[in-house]
Design an enzyme around this catalytic site. Structure first.
Site, PDB file in Angstrom:
ATOM      1  N   ARG A 205      -4.697  -3.046 -14.422  1.00 50.57           N
ATOM      2  CA  ARG A 205      -5.167  -3.275 -13.033  1.00 50.57           C
ATOM      3  C   ARG A 205      -4.400  -4.386 -12.314  1.00 50.57           C
ATOM      4  NH1 ARG A 205      -9.855  -2.331 -15.984  1.00 50.57           N
ATOM      5  NH2 ARG A 205     -10.666  -0.258 -15.574  1.00 50.57           N
TER       6      ARG A 205
ATOM      7  N   LYS B  57       5.065  -2.424  -0.701  1.00 45.09           N
ATOM      8  CA  LYS B  57       4.975  -0.974  -0.905  1.00 45.09           C
ATOM      9  C   LYS B  57       5.629  -0.665  -2.245  1.00 45.09           C
ATOM     10  CE  LYS B  57       4.856   1.087   3.687  1.00 45.09           C
ATOM     11  NZ  LYS B  57       5.545   2.017   4.606  1.00 45.09           N
TER      12      LYS B  57
ATOM     13  N   GLU C 147      19.615   0.178   7.156  1.00 47.77           N
ATOM     14  CA  GLU C 147      18.312  -0.464   7.414  1.00 47.77           C
ATOM     15  C   GLU C 147      18.511  -1.671   8.332  1.00 47.77           C
ATOM     16  OE1 GLU C 147      15.306   0.524   6.801  1.00 47.77           O
ATOM     17  OE2 GLU C 147      15.256   1.665   4.935  1.00 47.77           O
TER      18      GLU C 147
ATOM     19  N   LYS D 135      10.665  -8.739   8.870  1.00 45.48           N
ATOM     20  CA  LYS D 135       9.768  -7.879   8.095  1.00 45.48           C
ATOM     21  C   LYS D 135       8.525  -8.654   7.658  1.00 45.48           C
ATOM     22  CE  LYS D 135       9.036  -4.431   4.657  1.00 45.48           C
ATOM     23  NZ  LYS D 135       9.548  -3.392   3.808  1.00 45.48           N
TER      24      LYS D 135
ATOM     25  N   GLU E 278      -0.262  -1.147   6.909  1.00 40.92           N
ATOM     26  CA  GLU E 278       0.324  -0.166   7.831  1.00 40.92           C
ATOM     27  C   GLU E 278      -0.727   0.626   8.601  1.00 40.92           C
ATOM     28  OE1 GLU E 278       4.289   1.709   6.809  1.00 40.92           O
ATOM     29  OE2 GLU E 278       3.085   3.509   7.091  1.00 40.92           O
TER      30      GLU E 278
ATOM     31  N   ARG F 232       2.879  -2.136  11.653  1.00 45.30           N
ATOM     32  CA  ARG F 232       3.890  -1.977  10.591  1.00 45.30           C
ATOM     33  C   ARG F 232       4.643  -0.659  10.696  1.00 45.30           C
ATOM     34  NH1 ARG F 232       3.341  -3.537   4.122  1.00 45.30           N
ATOM     35  NH2 ARG F 232       5.397  -2.732   3.562  1.00 45.30           N
TER      36      ARG F 232
ATOM     37  N   ASN G 114       9.116   2.024  10.493  1.00 47.75           N
ATOM     38  CA  ASN G 114       9.499   3.403  10.168  1.00 47.75           C
ATOM     39  C   ASN G 114      10.480   3.982  11.188  1.00 47.75           C
ATOM     40  OD1 ASN G 114       7.831   3.315   7.959  1.00 47.75           O
ATOM     41  ND2 ASN G 114       6.077   4.202   9.017  1.00 47.75           N
TER      42      ASN G 114
ATOM     43  N   HIS H 265      12.756   6.904  10.397  1.00 47.99           N
ATOM     44  CA  HIS H 265      12.343   7.438   9.096  1.00 47.99           C
ATOM     45  C   HIS H 265      11.821   8.871   9.149  1.00 47.99           C
ATOM     46  CE1 HIS H 265      12.980   3.398   7.754  1.00 47.99           C
ATOM     47  NE2 HIS H 265      12.572   3.654   6.530  1.00 47.99           N
TER      48      HIS H 265
ATOM     49  N   HIS I 123      13.628  10.709   6.356  1.00 45.42           N
ATOM     50  CA  HIS I 123      13.024  11.276   5.147  1.00 45.42           C
ATOM     51  C   HIS I 123      13.346  12.756   5.004  1.00 45.42           C
ATOM     52  CE1 HIS I 123       9.803   7.946   4.485  1.00 45.42           C
ATOM     53  NE2 HIS I 123      10.929   7.672   3.876  1.00 45.42           N
TER      54      HIS I 123
ATOM     55  N   HIS J  11      19.061   6.414   1.282  1.00 44.36           N
ATOM     56  CA  HIS J  11      17.954   6.179   2.211  1.00 44.36           C
ATOM     57  C   HIS J  11      18.419   5.529   3.526  1.00 44.36           C
ATOM     58  CE1 HIS J  11      13.834   5.207   3.394  1.00 44.36           C
ATOM     59  NE2 HIS J  11      14.247   3.975   3.633  1.00 44.36           N
TER      60      HIS J  11
HETATM   61  N1  LIG Z   1       9.162  -0.364  -0.821  1.00 48.63           N
HETATM   62  C1  LIG Z   1       9.684  -0.338   0.372  1.00 48.63           C
HETATM   63  O1  LIG Z   1       9.156  -0.921   1.328  1.00 48.63           O
HETATM   64  C2  LIG Z   1      10.971   0.397   0.594  1.00 48.63           C
HETATM   65  C3  LIG Z   1      11.701   0.229   1.786  1.00 48.63           C
HETATM   66  C4  LIG Z   1      12.926   0.884   1.916  1.00 48.63           C
HETATM   67  C5  LIG Z   1      13.405   1.674   0.886  1.00 48.63           C
HETATM   68  N2  LIG Z   1      12.664   1.818  -0.242  1.00 48.63           N
HETATM   69  C6  LIG Z   1      13.167   2.636  -1.353  1.00 48.63           C
HETATM   70  O2  LIG Z   1      14.289   1.983  -1.902  1.00 48.63           O
HETATM   71  C7  LIG Z   1      15.093   2.960  -2.566  1.00 48.63           C
HETATM   72  C8  LIG Z   1      16.535   2.734  -2.207  1.00 48.63           C
HETATM   73  O3  LIG Z   1      16.904   1.453  -2.651  1.00 48.63           O
HETATM   74  P1  LIG Z   1      18.433   1.062  -2.827  1.00 48.63           P
HETATM   75  O4  LIG Z   1      19.188   1.532  -1.658  1.00 48.63           O
HETATM   76  O5  LIG Z   1      18.482  -0.367  -3.188  1.00 48.63           O
HETATM   77  O6  LIG Z   1      18.900   2.025  -4.023  1.00 48.63           O
HETATM   78  P2  LIG Z   1      19.034   1.831  -5.599  1.00 48.63           P
HETATM   79  O7  LIG Z   1      17.966   0.995  -6.142  1.00 48.63           O
HETATM   80  O8  LIG Z   1      19.209   3.188  -6.150  1.00 48.63           O
HETATM   81  O9  LIG Z   1      20.415   1.039  -5.737  1.00 48.63           O
HETATM   82  C9  LIG Z   1      21.577   1.662  -5.270  1.00 48.63           C
HETATM   83  C10 LIG Z   1      22.698   1.623  -6.310  1.00 48.63           C
HETATM   84  O10 LIG Z   1      23.255   0.316  -6.356  1.00 48.63           O
HETATM   85  C11 LIG Z   1      23.346  -0.140  -7.699  1.00 48.63           C
HETATM   86  N3  LIG Z   1      23.234  -1.583  -7.644  1.00 48.63           N
HETATM   87  C12 LIG Z   1      22.139  -2.309  -7.370  1.00 48.63           C
HETATM   88  N4  LIG Z   1      22.440  -3.607  -7.255  1.00 48.63           N
HETATM   89  C13 LIG Z   1      23.765  -3.710  -7.513  1.00 48.63           C
HETATM   90  C14 LIG Z   1      24.676  -4.794  -7.531  1.00 48.63           C
HETATM   91  N5  LIG Z   1      24.308  -6.045  -7.207  1.00 48.63           N
HETATM   92  N6  LIG Z   1      25.960  -4.551  -7.842  1.00 48.63           N
HETATM   93  C15 LIG Z   1      26.378  -3.284  -8.119  1.00 48.63           C
HETATM   94  N7  LIG Z   1      25.563  -2.207  -8.073  1.00 48.63           N
HETATM   95  C16 LIG Z   1      24.275  -2.432  -7.776  1.00 48.63           C
HETATM   96  C17 LIG Z   1      22.232   0.587  -8.405  1.00 48.63           C
HETATM   97  O11 LIG Z   1      22.465   0.677  -9.776  1.00 48.63           O
HETATM   98  C18 LIG Z   1      22.270   1.943  -7.730  1.00 48.63           C
HETATM   99  O12 LIG Z   1      23.252   2.743  -8.328  1.00 48.63           O
HETATM  100  C19 LIG Z   1      14.569   4.306  -2.152  1.00 48.63           C
HETATM  101  O13 LIG Z   1      13.825   4.863  -3.194  1.00 48.63           O
HETATM  102  C20 LIG Z   1      13.661   4.001  -0.974  1.00 48.63           C
HETATM  103  O14 LIG Z   1      12.614   4.924  -0.838  1.00 48.63           O
HETATM  104  C21 LIG Z   1      11.474   1.200  -0.406  1.00 48.63           C
END
Ligand SMILES: NC(=O)c1ccc[n+]([C@@H]2O[C@H](COP(=O)([O-])OP(=O)(O)OC[C@H]3O[C@@H](n4cnc5c(N)ncnc54)[C@H](O)[C@@H]3O)[C@@H](O)[C@H]2O)c1
Length: 352
Positions: free
Chosen positions: A120, A142, A184, A220, A230, A234, A238, A241, A245, A257
């Site tokens: 939990r 999130k 972003e 943010k 949200e 908030r 989006n 998005h 999406h 993304h």
């Molecule tokens: N929780 C939220 O509020 C929120 C907001 C926006 C996006 N997201 C989510 O985030 C995800 C996308 O995140 P992302 O773009 O970071 O992708 P990711 O986590 O897949 O990372 C992208 C790539 O970069 C590599 N990488 C990471 N750090 C590195 C570094 N310092 N040096 C070299 N390589 C590195 C990773 O191994 C991966 O191959 C999606 O699933 C999306 O839905 C969540």
């Protein structure tokens, strides 16, 4: 060093500094009384930064073990989540222990969901290593995983105890991931305008990177503090998005993304300009930012994409889509539309 305070209940800090990863243990010690920490990371990040993170935690007396998932969106699934939970249970983690999410948004989301639900809820420390994760996904609580029917369908709101952003680790980020993060970033430029937009217009570089991360994180944090779950404001975050999406889904999640979000923003800006909601000058400025970072949209917004939007709406059981309209750089607003109105809005071609 810069610190952003996220005023949720309870509040937490986002510490942004070059080289701070070696001091991770002290930072975690400051917010958690855990005995054990599980560092969740992915296969790429593990090779680069896992040893440093583990050593930093051990130096402060934490028992640090790790869980390495395969890099990429495909790992953000229920099985990976259950494997992390299994690992925690097998290693005797207690409710007072902690998870450290070392990686991009994929790691942050799935590890965050494990932290939210194991016994939990255990302490969560986000250590974002992509630009996207530093300015967006590590802040705001999130967490979750994707299901075959759609992204982020299983998840929880769960705020971390701390976010530690080491700007230095961005030096190893591949070009495509920079682009993803800047996607972003363009969102924040449209929402907040001001210095964020100025930096992107002039050019994001080594000298303004920490400031850029700080400004986006601050924006943010402010929105999240005012609307943690949200229910209204908030939704501004989006922007881009709804189409984003759908594009991600259509590509089988091969389109990053942030790139998909940028594509959504481009279309929303175009629609706003054709409807005379957005000035030609601001539309050109948004376009110029997208062009500068090679984020202009190659995808055609066709019936298939719109069908994904409709499917998303249906799966959420909603009558209306809340979309974010761009009335100017630094002037965006939420508007509710039916799916048909959205289709009409986005496909509009007259005017320009
Ligand atoms: N929780 C939220 O509020 C929120 C907001 C926006 C996006 N997201 C989510 O985030 C995800 C996308 O995140 P992302 O773009 O970071 O992708 P990711 O986590 O897949 O990372 C992208 C790539 O970069 C590599 N990488 C990471 N750090 C590195 C570094 N310092 N040096 C070299 N390589 C590195 C990773 O191994 C991966 O191959 C999606 O699933 C999306 O839905 C969540």
């Amino acid at each position: 060093m810069s610190v952003v305070e996220v005023r949720t209940a309870p509040a937490y800090g986002v510490v942004i500094e070059r080289g701070i990863l070696v001091g991770l243990g002290e930072r975690v010690r400051g917010v958690s009384s855990a005995a054990k920490t599980l560092v969740v990371t992915d296969s790429n990040v593990a090779e680069l930064y896992l040893d440093t993170a583990v050593a930093a935690l051990e130096a402060q007396g934490f028992e640090a073990t790790s869980f390495v998932l395969e890099a990429g969106e495909k790992s953000k699934n229920p099985q990976t989540y259950l494997n992390i939970i299994d690992d925690l249970a097998k290693n005797g983690f207690k409710r007072t222990d902690a998870i450290v999410a070392l990686g991009g948004g994929v790691v942050g989301d799935v590890a965050g969901f494990a932290a939210a639900t194991y016994m939990r809820g255990v302490d969560l420390i986000q250590v974002p290593t992509t630009l996207l994760a530093m300015i967006d996904s590590s802040i705001g609580g999130k967490t979750g995983v994707d299901l075959p029917l759609g992204k982020n369908l299983l998840g929880a709101f769960y705020q971390p105890k701390l976010v530690v952003a080491d700007i230095e680790v961005l030096s190893s980020l591949p070009a495509c991931e920079w682009k993803n993060g800047v996607g972003e970033g363009v969102k924040y430029a449209c929402l907040a305008g001001g210095e964020i937009a100025e930096i992107l217009k002039r050019g994001l570089n080594e000298s303004n990177l920490e400031r850029f991360v700080y400004l986006c994180a601050s924006y943010k944090a402010d929105i999240v503090a005012r609307d943690e779950k949200e229910s209204g404001l908030r939704m501004l975050l989006n922007l881009g998005h709804t189409l984003g999406h759908a594009l991600e889904k259509q590509s089988g999640f091969t389109m990053p993304h942030g790139v998909a979000v940028a594509c959504g923003i481009e279309r929303m800006a175009f629609a706003a300009r054709t409807r005379r909601q957005l000035s030609v000058e601001d539309h050109e400025a948004i376009r110029a930012m997208l062009v500068k970072y090679s984020l202009t949209c190659a995808a055609d917004i066709n019936d298939e994409i719109l069908a994904y939007v409709a499917m998303d709406k249906k799966s959420q059981g909603k009558e209306h889509i809340s979309i974010v309209e761009i009335s100017g750089i630094g002037d965006c607003r939420i508007n509710k539309m039916t799916y048909d109105e959205f289709e009409d809005y986005i496909m509009t071609k007259q005017g320009v």
